[in-house]
Scaffold this motif. Structure first.
Motif, PDB file in Angstrom:
ATOM      1  N   GLN A 103       0.642  -1.247   0.015  1.00 27.50           N
ATOM      2  CA  GLN A 103      -0.177   0.112   0.154  1.00 27.50           C
ATOM      3  C   GLN A 103       1.032   1.270   0.015  1.00 27.50           C
ATOM      4  N   GLY A 104       1.930   1.352   0.343  1.00 27.18           N
ATOM      5  CA  GLY A 104       2.913   2.248   0.494  1.00 27.18           C
ATOM      6  C   GLY A 104       3.885   2.476  -0.730  1.00 27.18           C
ATOM      7  N   ASP A 105       3.748   1.499  -1.868  1.00 26.92           N
ATOM      8  CA  ASP A 105       4.610   1.631  -2.990  1.00 26.92           C
ATOM      9  C   ASP A 105       3.804   1.373  -4.117  1.00 26.92           C
ATOM     10  N   ILE A 106       3.742   0.043  -4.566  1.00 26.95           N
ATOM     11  CA  ILE A 106       2.960  -0.308  -5.872  1.00 26.95           C
ATOM     12  C   ILE A 106       1.619   0.527  -5.705  1.00 26.95           C
ATOM     13  N   LEU A 107       0.761   0.186  -4.732  1.00 36.05           N
ATOM     14  CA  LEU A 107      -0.592   0.743  -4.676  1.00 36.05           C
ATOM     15  C   LEU A 107      -0.830   2.151  -4.435  1.00 36.05           C
ATOM     16  N   ALA A 108       0.105   2.710  -3.995  1.00 29.09           N
ATOM     17  CA  ALA A 108       0.201   4.029  -3.690  1.00 29.09           C
ATOM     18  C   ALA A 108       0.107   4.965  -5.063  1.00 29.09           C
ATOM     19  N   ASN A 109       0.836   4.206  -6.139  1.00 28.08           N
ATOM     20  CA  ASN A 109       1.114   4.996  -7.376  1.00 28.08           C
ATOM     21  C   ASN A 109      -0.121   4.305  -8.285  1.00 28.08           C
ATOM     22  N   THR A 110      -1.019   3.479  -7.850  1.00 31.62           N
ATOM     23  CA  THR A 110      -1.745   2.541  -8.988  1.00 31.62           C
ATOM     24  C   THR A 110      -3.044   3.526  -9.195  1.00 31.62           C
ATOM     25  N   LEU A 111      -3.213   3.568 -10.542  1.00 36.04           N
ATOM     26  CA  LEU A 111      -4.280   4.363 -10.918  1.00 36.04           C
ATOM     27  C   LEU A 111      -5.688   3.393 -11.059  1.00 36.04           C
ATOM     28  N   PHE A 112      -5.544   2.401 -11.593  1.00 37.82           N
ATOM     29  CA  PHE A 112      -6.518   1.458 -11.727  1.00 37.82           C
ATOM     30  C   PHE A 112      -6.108  -0.220 -11.683  1.00 37.82           C
ATOM     31  N   ASP A 113      -6.782  -0.935 -11.071  1.00 40.44           N
ATOM     32  CA  ASP A 113      -6.525  -2.297 -11.067  1.00 40.44           C
ATOM     33  C   ASP A 113      -7.376  -3.130 -12.016  1.00 40.44           C
ATOM     34  N   ILE A 114      -6.931  -3.498 -13.211  1.00 42.14           N
ATOM     35  CA  ILE A 114      -7.486  -4.051 -14.155  1.00 42.14           C
ATOM     36  C   ILE A 114      -7.503  -5.647 -13.934  1.00 42.14           C
ATOM     37  N   ALA A 115      -8.751  -6.166 -13.532  1.00 41.71           N
ATOM     38  CA  ALA A 115      -8.882  -7.761 -13.069  1.00 41.71           C
ATOM     39  C   ALA A 115      -9.673  -8.344 -13.999  1.00 41.71           C
ATOM     40  N   ILE A 116      -9.313  -9.487 -14.403  1.00 39.30           N
ATOM     41  CA  ILE A 116      -9.759 -10.330 -15.544  1.00 39.30           C
ATOM     42  C   ILE A 116      -9.924 -11.585 -15.220  1.00 39.30           C
ATOM     43  N   GLU A 117     -10.886 -12.209 -15.204  1.00 41.35           N
ATOM     44  CA  GLU A 117     -11.463 -13.327 -14.652  1.00 41.35           C
ATOM     45  C   GLU A 117     -12.506 -14.384 -15.554  1.00 41.35           C
ATOM     46  N   HIS A 118     -12.393 -15.544 -15.863  1.00 45.92           N
ATOM     47  CA  HIS A 118     -13.364 -16.387 -16.378  1.00 45.92           C
ATOM     48  C   HIS A 118     -13.842 -16.126 -18.020  1.00 45.92           C
ATOM     49  N   ILE A 119     -13.103 -16.367 -18.635  1.00 45.27           N
ATOM     50  CA  ILE A 119     -13.323 -16.478 -20.041  1.00 45.27           C
ATOM     51  C   ILE A 119     -13.941 -17.654 -20.822  1.00 45.27           C
ATOM     52  N   ALA A 120     -15.200 -17.720 -20.460  1.00 41.19           N
ATOM     53  CA  ALA A 120     -16.018 -18.847 -20.590  1.00 41.19           C
ATOM     54  C   ALA A 120     -16.936 -19.172 -21.915  1.00 41.19           C
ATOM     55  N   ASP A 121     -17.376 -20.338 -22.185  1.00 43.99           N
ATOM     56  CA  ASP A 121     -18.212 -20.457 -23.324  1.00 43.99           C
ATOM     57  C   ASP A 121     -19.607 -20.391 -22.732  1.00 43.99           C
ATOM     58  N   ASP A 122     -20.634 -20.351 -23.566  1.00 40.12           N
ATOM     59  CA  ASP A 122     -22.196 -20.181 -23.164  1.00 40.12           C
ATOM     60  C   ASP A 122     -22.746 -21.655 -23.018  1.00 40.12           C
ATOM     61  N   TYR A 123     -22.472 -22.458 -22.001  1.00 48.35           N
ATOM     62  CA  TYR A 123     -22.758 -23.577 -22.010  1.00 48.35           C
ATOM     63  C   TYR A 123     -23.659 -23.891 -20.807  1.00 48.35           C
ATOM     64  N   ASN A 124     -24.949 -24.182 -20.987  1.00 51.38           N
ATOM     65  CA  ASN A 124     -25.922 -24.319 -20.264  1.00 51.38           C
ATOM     66  C   ASN A 124     -26.513 -25.879 -20.205  1.00 51.38           C
ATOM     67  N   PRO A 125     -25.711 -26.781 -19.576  1.00 54.39           N
ATOM     68  CA  PRO A 125     -26.239 -28.156 -19.709  1.00 54.39           C
ATOM     69  C   PRO A 125     -27.832 -28.509 -19.092  1.00 54.39           C
ATOM     70  N   PRO A 126     -28.551 -29.374 -19.789  1.00 59.77           N
ATOM     71  CA  PRO A 126     -27.839 -30.335 -20.652  1.00 59.77           C
ATOM     72  C   PRO A 126     -28.033 -29.953 -22.032  1.00 59.77           C
ATOM     73  N   ASP A 127     -28.128 -28.609 -22.447  1.00 60.43           N
ATOM     74  CA  ASP A 127     -28.175 -28.082 -23.829  1.00 60.43           C
ATOM     75  C   ASP A 127     -26.639 -28.141 -24.410  1.00 60.43           C
ATOM     76  N   ALA A 128     -26.594 -28.342 -25.561  1.00 58.33           N
ATOM     77  CA  ALA A 128     -25.256 -28.173 -26.180  1.00 58.33           C
ATOM     78  C   ALA A 128     -24.655 -26.820 -26.165  1.00 58.33           C
ATOM     79  N   PRO A 129     -23.457 -26.663 -26.186  1.00 61.05           N
ATOM     80  CA  PRO A 129     -22.648 -25.306 -26.314  1.00 61.05           C
ATOM     81  C   PRO A 129     -23.315 -24.565 -27.439  1.00 61.05           C
ATOM     82  N   THR A 130     -23.444 -23.024 -27.200  1.00 63.50           N
ATOM     83  CA  THR A 130     -24.066 -22.291 -28.299  1.00 63.50           C
ATOM     84  C   THR A 130     -22.994 -21.787 -29.196  1.00 63.50           C
TER      85      THR A 130
END
Length: 261
Positions: A103-130
């Motif tokens: 918090q006193g070095d990296i985060l003190a200078n951080t303008l934004f945290d770009i967080a990236i999670e879960h690049i998934a396909d649209d699959y809703n079983p028992p239907d086939a993936p779209t």
């Protein structure tokens, strides 16, 4: 169950060991022309041998790290920090550790945290993936300039099925960026939540591999837009500014109304 009311008892066999494990944060710093920092992160832990949760997020962050490592420092407007945290599924302890230590070095200078999670396909079983990508939400700290830059990048790069949410609602930021938001770091946090995310069904087949290159290009575009914007334009939030303007505009009207009453 069909008849109506019933009672069920579920028993989970588990070994619980408080304070009994360790995990690691892994991060790399690419210095830029400025100490102002953009943090780009995901988490590396998972409930199973999970493809989406969160091998997919790690893959995009690694792609961005590889891209910017080839850009000369003289052409990197801001410092970039690529972070992989390890305690997402056990209360975010490694996030707390990283915040406390930096918090006193990296985060003190951080303008934004770009967080990236879960690049998934649209699959809703028992239907086939779209063949489409799972709809995702992006939680954005309420800075109108940053929101406009992100929306422009999403639109120009045709990143489909993407919803934008503010952070200042009861929902908060239910992602790995939540603790950074709470500590005062503005966030741009992308996540999707397919129903099978915490199941052994989450294999590499569930990763929307075709979306990796377009999504990575979009983030390169977005970071380029951020780098062309002065720090001070990225450093304020919409909420307090709007409240101040409303107070300035409405105070005389309120005074007149009270005087008439």
């Amino acid at each position: 169950i069909a008849a109506g009311k019933t009672t069920v008892k579920l028993t989970l066999d588990a070994q619980v060991s408080p304070q009994g494990g360790e995990s690691a944060n892994v991060y790399a710093v690419l210095p830029g022309k400025s100490a102002s920092t953009i943090l780009i992160h995901s988490h590396h832990d998972a409930p199973w041998r999970s493809g989406v949760e969160d091998s997919s997020g790690v893959g995009v962050v690694l792609a961005l790290a590889r891209y910017y490592a080839q850009v000369p420092q003289a052409e990197r407007e801001r410092t970039l920090v690529f972070l992989f945290t390890g305690g997402h599924l056990v209360g975010g302890a490694t996030n707390e550790d990283f915040i406390a230590k930096h918090q006193g070095d990296i985060l003190a200078n951080t303008l934004f945290d770009i967080a990236i999670e879960h690049i998934a396909d649209d699959y809703n079983p028992p239907d086939a993936p779209t063949g489409k990508v799972e709809p995702r939400g992006v939680f954005l700290t309420e800075n109108p300039v940053m929101v406009s830059l992100y929306a422009s990048a999403v639109s120009q790069d045709n990143i489909v099925r993407t919803l934008v949410f503010p952070t200042g609602t009861p929902l908060g930021v239910p992602t790995d960026a939540g603790q950074y938001q709470e500590s005062g770091v503005p966030v741009v946090s992308l996540i999707s939540g397919p129903t099978w995310l915490f199941d052994s069904m989450d294999t590499l087949e569930r990763v929307a591999k075709w979306d990796f290159a377009p999504l990575t290009r979009m983030y390169v575009d977005f970071i380029g837009r951020l780098n062309a914007t002065p720090d001070w334009l990225l450093g304020f939030r919409l909420g307090p500014v709007v409240l101040a303007l409303l107070a300035l505009v409405l105070s005389p009207l309120a005074a007149v109304a009270l005087a008439k009453r």
